[in-house]
Design a protein around this motif. Structure first.
Motif, mmCIF file in Angstrom:
data_model
loop_
_atom_site.group_PDB
_atom_site.id
_atom_site.type_symbol
_atom_site.label_atom_id
_atom_site.label_comp_id
_atom_site.label_asym_id
_atom_site.label_seq_id
_atom_site.Cartn_x
_atom_site.Cartn_y
_atom_site.Cartn_z
ATOM 1 N N THR A 227 0.817 -1.556 -0.210
ATOM 2 C CA THR A 227 0.305 -0.249 -0.070
ATOM 3 C C THR A 227 0.431 1.384 0.076
ATOM 4 O O THR A 227 1.933 0.835 0.384
ATOM 5 C CB THR A 227 -1.009 0.074 1.104
ATOM 6 N N VAL A 228 0.064 2.794 -0.383
ATOM 7 C CA VAL A 228 0.855 3.580 -0.072
ATOM 8 C C VAL A 228 0.166 4.467 1.001
ATOM 9 O O VAL A 228 0.242 5.247 1.514
ATOM 10 C CB VAL A 228 0.930 5.001 -1.019
ATOM 11 N N ILE A 229 -0.107 3.605 2.255
ATOM 12 C CA ILE A 229 -0.715 4.169 3.356
ATOM 13 C C ILE A 229 0.425 4.390 4.232
ATOM 14 O O ILE A 229 0.319 5.671 5.095
ATOM 15 C CB ILE A 229 -1.787 2.654 4.323
ATOM 16 N N THR B 104 -2.090 9.696 4.226
ATOM 17 C CA THR B 104 -1.772 9.624 2.370
ATOM 18 C C THR B 104 -3.273 9.483 1.997
ATOM 19 O O THR B 104 -4.684 9.347 2.580
ATOM 20 C CB THR B 104 -1.780 7.812 1.735
ATOM 21 N N ALA B 105 -3.714 10.663 0.805
ATOM 22 C CA ALA B 105 -5.048 10.558 0.726
ATOM 23 C C ALA B 105 -5.693 9.661 0.054
ATOM 24 O O ALA B 105 -4.891 8.606 -0.678
ATOM 25 C CB ALA B 105 -4.768 12.156 -0.390
ATOM 26 N N ALA C 201 -11.620 4.502 4.615
ATOM 27 C CA ALA C 201 -11.814 4.127 6.180
ATOM 28 C C ALA C 201 -10.691 4.974 7.176
ATOM 29 O O ALA C 201 -11.417 5.223 8.111
ATOM 30 C CB ALA C 201 -10.854 2.768 6.330
ATOM 31 N N SER C 202 -9.312 5.153 6.823
ATOM 32 C CA SER C 202 -9.147 6.803 8.015
ATOM 33 C C SER C 202 -9.715 8.021 8.062
ATOM 34 O O SER C 202 -9.756 8.268 9.149
ATOM 35 C CB SER C 202 -7.185 6.126 7.010
ATOM 36 N N THR C 203 -10.138 8.466 6.778
ATOM 37 C CA THR C 203 -10.750 9.201 6.723
ATOM 38 C C THR C 203 -11.935 9.593 8.049
ATOM 39 O O THR C 203 -11.865 10.334 8.358
ATOM 40 C CB THR C 203 -11.438 10.122 5.038
ATOM 41 N N ALA C 204 -12.310 8.496 7.337
ATOM 42 C CA ALA C 204 -13.626 8.272 8.785
ATOM 43 C C ALA C 204 -13.611 7.151 9.217
ATOM 44 O O ALA C 204 -14.488 8.669 10.870
ATOM 45 C CB ALA C 204 -14.342 6.665 7.322
ATOM 46 N N VAL D 225 -0.318 14.361 0.936
ATOM 47 C CA VAL D 225 -0.595 13.966 2.590
ATOM 48 C C VAL D 225 -1.451 14.948 3.154
ATOM 49 O O VAL D 225 -1.363 15.900 2.918
ATOM 50 C CB VAL D 225 0.831 13.951 3.155
ATOM 51 N N VAL D 226 -2.611 14.103 3.965
ATOM 52 C CA VAL D 226 -3.482 15.159 4.524
ATOM 53 C C VAL D 226 -3.373 15.241 5.746
ATOM 54 O O VAL D 226 -3.035 14.034 6.161
ATOM 55 C CB VAL D 226 -4.934 14.267 3.852
#
Length: 174
Positions: free
Chosen positions: A25-27, A120-121, A125-128, A154-155
């Motif tokens: 992933t790019v997480i 990473t944008a 799931a991470s945003t939520a 990147v957020v």
């Protein structure tokens, strides 16, 4: 489910949980997955100043969350960057929320005034999760990381943990 402080004995399990995030992933922007020895070194370094928690199910580590130094300049020492990783079979059961809530509580208890989720944008799931936990969008850096053949945004997500005091008391260590 049990949430407890990390120990050096958890290093192998943590490396196994983290490995697919690095490879597939790019997480995370790491390119080479750390082995158990490197995870032990990280545990020792991080826990000197910040909390690191693991989640166990039936005696097996299935996730972890930790706070770490947000930036190296002294004026940032009241802010922690957060990280959370779950094994593939631990997703979708509310474990991430429980683990993250415990981490945020531990950070507040140690005197940190804010937590920064840096991700990473394109990770819904991470945003939520960050939104559910009361984080607010604090900025985006476009095209700042290169992995798997492309550039990624990147957020930054921020959650305040305590009121700002002047002068602020020093955060307490591990």
């Amino acid at each position: 489910m049990t949430i407890r402080p990390v120990t050096l004995a958890d290093a192998e399990a943590l490396a196994a949980i983290y490995r697919p995030y690095v490879i597939d992933t790019v997480i995370t922007f790491e390119l080479d997955p750390p082995d158990a020895a490197e995870m032990r070194r990280r545990i020792e370094t991080v826990t000197a100043t910040h909390p690191w928690l693991v989640a166990e199910r039936d005696g097996a580590v299935v996730g972890y969350a930790y706070g770490s130094t947000y930036r190296t300049r002294a004026a940032y020492r009241w802010v922690a960057e957060t990280g959370i990783y779950l094994s593939a079979d631990a997703h979708g059961h509310g474990l991430g929320r429980m683990l993250y809530e415990a981490l945020l509580e531990a950070l507040a208890e140690r005197g940190f005034v804010a937590a920064m989720g840096v991700m990473t944008a394109g990770n819904p799931a991470s945003t939520a999760l960050h939104e559910r936990l009361g984080f607010f969008h604090a900025g985006t850096q476009p095209g700042i990381g290169f992995k798997h053949g492309q550039w990624h945004d990147v957020v930054f997500w921020q959650r305040d943990l305590a009121p700002r005091q002047s002068p602020p008391p020093e955060p307490t260590g591990g």
